[in-house]
Design a protein around this motif. Structure first.
Motif, PDB file in Angstrom:
ATOM      1  N   TYR A 159      42.657  41.652  51.834  1.00  0.00           N
ATOM      2  CA  TYR A 159      41.631  42.751  52.094  1.00  0.00           C
ATOM      3  C   TYR A 159      41.028  42.600  53.649  1.00  0.00           C
ATOM      4  O   TYR A 159      40.842  41.610  53.991  1.00  0.00           O
ATOM      5  N   ILE A 166      33.628  47.083  49.003  1.00  0.00           N
ATOM      6  CA  ILE A 166      34.636  47.803  48.031  1.00  0.00           C
ATOM      7  C   ILE A 166      33.936  48.141  46.712  1.00  0.00           C
ATOM      8  O   ILE A 166      32.682  47.720  46.695  1.00  0.00           O
ATOM      9  N   SER A 167      34.261  48.974  45.762  1.00  0.00           N
ATOM     10  CA  SER A 167      33.639  49.550  44.700  1.00  0.00           C
ATOM     11  C   SER A 167      33.628  48.399  43.727  1.00  0.00           C
ATOM     12  O   SER A 167      34.623  47.384  43.802  1.00  0.00           O
ATOM     13  N   ASP A 169      34.571  48.466  40.603  1.00  0.00           N
ATOM     14  CA  ASP A 169      35.762  48.894  40.171  1.00  0.00           C
ATOM     15  C   ASP A 169      36.919  47.993  40.888  1.00  0.00           C
ATOM     16  O   ASP A 169      37.629  46.818  40.069  1.00  0.00           O
ATOM     17  N   GLU A 170      36.957  47.800  41.939  1.00  0.00           N
ATOM     18  CA  GLU A 170      37.765  47.083  42.799  1.00  0.00           C
ATOM     19  C   GLU A 170      37.484  45.687  42.632  1.00  0.00           C
ATOM     20  O   GLU A 170      38.527  44.807  42.454  1.00  0.00           O
ATOM     21  N   LYS A 171      36.272  45.363  42.870  1.00  0.00           N
ATOM     22  CA  LYS A 171      35.905  44.012  42.862  1.00  0.00           C
ATOM     23  C   LYS A 171      36.180  43.326  41.207  1.00  0.00           C
ATOM     24  O   LYS A 171      36.561  42.343  41.459  1.00  0.00           O
ATOM     25  N   LYS A 173      38.709  43.738  39.641  1.00  0.00           N
ATOM     26  CA  LYS A 173      40.034  43.744  39.405  1.00  0.00           C
ATOM     27  C   LYS A 173      40.537  42.571  40.056  1.00  0.00           C
ATOM     28  O   LYS A 173      41.304  41.711  39.690  1.00  0.00           O
TER      29      LYS A 173
END
Length: 191
Positions: A159, A166-167, A169-171, A173
């Motif tokens: 990354y 980051i969002s 959501d992304e975090k 994941k």
């Protein structure tokens, strides 16, 4: 099913709530009337997670899970580790912690680090643990407005942005807590 998440950290609660299936009612410590600090006196991340889960089960009688998370920085002999929240002192200030960490890394070229979360589930008289790890590195300065703790100075491998950029959501994941919660959820779905 009702489960208590043994944390006073509302950011953690928010992160985890979106990952738990709807048929599981997640209760906070406030929901069960627990307003005291839950003990964290062990010298390992695993030990603290287990201690917190056992404390809630014994004192309040609820099935529960607790987590403990640490940032382990290779060049600093895996510090701050179990002391991540209190790295710069008992005031548990994220900015103070980040500033001290950046200062301690000032002359170091190795900036490799990993976040480690251990979740201890106390359910039906048994304790099980789930571990999530996210490898990355420490930036030279803070970036981003999201997240909490060390997020503005931690960049996951692969990354270009920090966890604070980051969002959620992304975090969830790619992050340590998301990985541990995913294992917890998979286990709960087998019951």
């Amino acid at each position: 099913m009702k489960l208590v998440f043994a944390t006073n950290n509302l950011n953690k609660l928010k992160e985890v709530q979106v990952l738990i299936p709807e048929h599981i009612q997640l209760l906070s410590l406030q929901d069960i009337g627990c307003h005291e600090d839950v003990p964290e006196t062990q010298n390992t991340i695993e030990g603290n997670a287990i201690q917190k889960a056992e404390y809630i089960k014994k004192k309040y009688g609820y099935d529960c899970f607790a987590d403990d998370t640490g940032l382990e920085v290779e060049a600093l002999n895996n510090e701050p580790g179990v002391y991540s929240a209190r790295y710069a002192g008992e005031q548990r200030d994220a900015n103070d912690n980040m500033n001290l960490l950046l200062e301690n890394l000032r002359d170091k070229s190795n900036r490799q680090a990993k976040f480690k979360t251990v979740i201890a589930l106390h359910l039906n008289g048994e304790v099980k643990t789930f571990t999530g790890i996210c490898e990355g590195n420490i930036t030279e300065e803070k970036h981003g407005e999201h997240g909490f703790g060390y997020d503005p100075i931690f960049k996951a491998n692969g990354y270009t942005q920090t966890f604070a950029e980051i969002s959620l959501d992304e975090k969830n994941k790619i992050g340590h807590r998301g990985k541990a919660v995913k294992q917890l959820v998979e286990h709960l779905m087998t019951l």
